[in-house]
Design an enzyme around this catalytic site. Structure first.
Site, mmCIF file in Angstrom:
data_model
loop_
_atom_site.group_PDB
_atom_site.id
_atom_site.type_symbol
_atom_site.label_atom_id
_atom_site.label_comp_id
_atom_site.label_asym_id
_atom_site.label_seq_id
_atom_site.Cartn_x
_atom_site.Cartn_y
_atom_site.Cartn_z
ATOM 1 N N TYR A 126 -1.692 -0.679 10.596
ATOM 2 C CA TYR A 126 -1.892 -1.021 9.178
ATOM 3 C C TYR A 126 -0.602 -0.759 8.394
ATOM 4 C CZ TYR A 126 -3.887 -1.039 4.451
ATOM 5 O OH TYR A 126 -4.143 -1.316 3.124
ATOM 6 N N SER B 144 0.859 -1.188 0.000
ATOM 7 C CA SER B 144 0.000 0.000 0.000
ATOM 8 C C SER B 144 0.893 1.235 0.000
ATOM 9 C CB SER B 144 -0.858 -0.010 1.275
ATOM 10 O OG SER B 144 -1.529 1.216 1.451
HETATM 11 N N1 LIG Z 1 -8.509 -0.277 -1.859
HETATM 12 C C1 LIG Z 1 -7.449 0.437 -1.535
HETATM 13 O O1 LIG Z 1 -7.488 1.668 -1.540
HETATM 14 C C2 LIG Z 1 -6.166 -0.241 -1.183
HETATM 15 C C3 LIG Z 1 -5.002 0.544 -1.093
HETATM 16 C C4 LIG Z 1 -3.810 -0.067 -0.739
HETATM 17 C C5 LIG Z 1 -3.766 -1.422 -0.478
HETATM 18 N N2 LIG Z 1 -4.919 -2.167 -0.544
HETATM 19 C C6 LIG Z 1 -4.833 -3.591 -0.226
HETATM 20 O O2 LIG Z 1 -5.476 -4.316 -1.229
HETATM 21 C C7 LIG Z 1 -5.874 -5.589 -0.729
HETATM 22 C C8 LIG Z 1 -7.292 -5.881 -1.199
HETATM 23 O O3 LIG Z 1 -8.175 -4.989 -0.584
HETATM 24 P P1 LIG Z 1 -9.423 -4.321 -1.327
HETATM 25 O O4 LIG Z 1 -9.155 -2.888 -1.430
HETATM 26 O O5 LIG Z 1 -9.760 -5.084 -2.548
HETATM 27 O O6 LIG Z 1 -10.546 -4.484 -0.203
HETATM 28 P P2 LIG Z 1 -11.850 -5.406 -0.105
HETATM 29 O O7 LIG Z 1 -12.788 -5.107 -1.218
HETATM 30 O O8 LIG Z 1 -12.330 -5.230 1.299
HETATM 31 O O9 LIG Z 1 -11.262 -6.858 -0.306
HETATM 32 C C9 LIG Z 1 -10.553 -7.524 0.684
HETATM 33 C C10 LIG Z 1 -10.525 -8.996 0.336
HETATM 34 O O10 LIG Z 1 -9.767 -9.681 1.346
HETATM 35 C C11 LIG Z 1 -10.510 -10.806 1.741
HETATM 36 N N3 LIG Z 1 -10.192 -11.206 3.100
HETATM 37 C C12 LIG Z 1 -10.252 -10.465 4.235
HETATM 38 N N4 LIG Z 1 -9.924 -11.236 5.296
HETATM 39 C C13 LIG Z 1 -9.653 -12.475 4.805
HETATM 40 C C14 LIG Z 1 -9.273 -13.693 5.391
HETATM 41 N N5 LIG Z 1 -9.097 -13.842 6.719
HETATM 42 N N6 LIG Z 1 -9.089 -14.769 4.588
HETATM 43 C C15 LIG Z 1 -9.275 -14.657 3.252
HETATM 44 N N7 LIG Z 1 -9.641 -13.529 2.637
HETATM 45 C C16 LIG Z 1 -9.822 -12.451 3.420
HETATM 46 C C17 LIG Z 1 -11.955 -10.429 1.569
HETATM 47 O O11 LIG Z 1 -12.736 -11.600 1.364
HETATM 48 P P3 LIG Z 1 -13.717 -12.294 2.430
HETATM 49 O O12 LIG Z 1 -14.288 -11.213 3.288
HETATM 50 O O13 LIG Z 1 -14.718 -12.961 1.546
HETATM 51 O O14 LIG Z 1 -12.847 -13.264 3.147
HETATM 52 C C18 LIG Z 1 -11.904 -9.618 0.289
HETATM 53 O O15 LIG Z 1 -11.980 -10.461 -0.827
HETATM 54 C C19 LIG Z 1 -5.686 -5.503 0.791
HETATM 55 O O16 LIG Z 1 -4.503 -6.173 1.144
HETATM 56 C C20 LIG Z 1 -5.554 -4.014 1.045
HETATM 57 O O17 LIG Z 1 -4.812 -3.728 2.209
HETATM 58 C C21 LIG Z 1 -6.097 -1.605 -0.911
#
Ligand SMILES: NC(=O)c1ccc[n+]([C@@H]2O[C@H](COP(=O)([O-])OP(=O)(O)OC[C@H]3O[C@@H](n4cnc5c(N)ncnc54)[C@H](OP(=O)(O)O)[C@@H]3O)[C@@H](O)[C@H]2O)c1
Length: 248
Positions: free
Chosen positions: A156, A143
């Site tokens: 985080y 991130s």
């Molecule tokens: N969106 C942003 O702005 C942003 C920026 C920087 C980094 N990121 C990173 O990108 C990654 C994806 O996040 P996102 O933005 O796509 O958010 P999101 O829409 O909330 O997706 C998060 C995903 O992680 C899964 N997850 C959470 N806990 C889990 C567990 N214990 N086991 C398996 N799966 C799990 C969720 O699936 P289930 O709930 O179905 O398990 C969901 O598919 C994360 O690592 C986040 O830190 C995002």
């Protein structure tokens, strides 16, 4: 640039929404076989069905990345079904930010378990296969918070800094096995991630930031495609991207 995506077998954790889901769609469209992992198996199954109906190859495996055995099962199922594993995207994560003095210790534990240990379990699950194949690509999701720290983001940010440290150590160690390593650090991308913030004042600030600047999830998917589609002797190690309007 070579295509280098068609026919690859790609495991994606956190594929039930957001960045993981968008990446599964784009890679499937480009001819990769995708193995989707997350806890919400209904979302995974409907995505896998949709991709299969469109002519792709996809499977869904219920996966909690805090369980090493379940991450191994996800990868092993991909290998049994598709014959190999070319890429893993260690993407599952959550971001319940809050100031340290609120003592949200269960949330600290959860972030460490999912954002750090989940990535390690993904690495552990693919390494034996990739070492044997003498090829592979491990993509870890950090991130902007893996580069910068702000008030409320200490834990985080610590987890996302850890992902970068792990990725760099991994990069150096897997040279003998012809394995590529990429860490991708997104800025604000419109997903369900802000919903993981439990403190109302922090949630309000983050929801506003995302409403003002966040870009669509296919921005991340294209970064994955860029890294994967390089010729095999080119290893894109780090990608940091933000919405053009994001200052932080
Ligand atoms: N969106 C942003 O702005 C942003 C920026 C920087 C980094 N990121 C990173 O990108 C990654 C994806 O996040 P996102 O933005 O796509 O958010 P999101 O829409 O909330 O997706 C998060 C995903 O992680 C899964 N997850 C959470 N806990 C889990 C567990 N214990 N086991 C398996 N799966 C799990 C969720 O699936 P289930 O709930 O179905 O398990 C969901 O598919 C994360 O690592 C986040 O830190 C995002």
């Amino acid at each position: 640039m070579s295509d280098n995506i068609k026919g690859k077998v790609v495991v994606i954790t956190g594929a039930s929404s957001g960045l993981g889901e968008a990446t599964a769609r784009l890679l499937s469209l480009q001819g990769a076989s995708v193995a989707l992992g997350a806890r919400r198996v209904d979302c995974l199954k409907s995505l896998a069905d949709e991709l299969t109906r469109s002519g792709g190859k996809a499977l869904a495996v219920t996966t909690d990345v805090t369980r090493c055995d379940l991450v191994k099962k996800l990868v092993d199922t991909a290998v049994q079904t598709f014959g190999r594993v070319d890429v893993i995207i260690n993407n599952a994560g959550l971001m319940p930010q809050s100031p340290l003095d609120r003592l949200k210790i269960a949330e600290w534990d959860r972030m460490i378990d999912v954002n750090i240990k989940g990535v390690l379990y993904g690495i552990a699950a693919v390494l034996p296969h990739m070492k044997q194949q003498k090829s592979g690509h491990i993509i870890n999701v950090s991130s902007v918070a893996g580069h910068k720290v702000g008030p409320g983001s200490a834990v985080y940010s610590a987890t996302k800094h850890a992902v970068r440290a792990l990725s760099e150590g991994l990069r150096q160690e897997v040279k003998p096995y012809n394995i590529r390593t990429t860490v991708i650090s997104p800025g604000a991308v419109a997903t369900e991630l802000p919903n993981t913030v439990s403190e109302p004042d922090v949630a309000e600030r983050i929801q506003k930031l995302y409403k003002d600047v966040a870009i669509p999830a296919d921005s991340f998917a294209r970064a994955v495609v860029f890294a994967m589609s390089q010729p095999e002797n080119v290893d894109i190690n780090e990608i940091l991207f933000r919405p053009t309007r994001q200052e932080y």
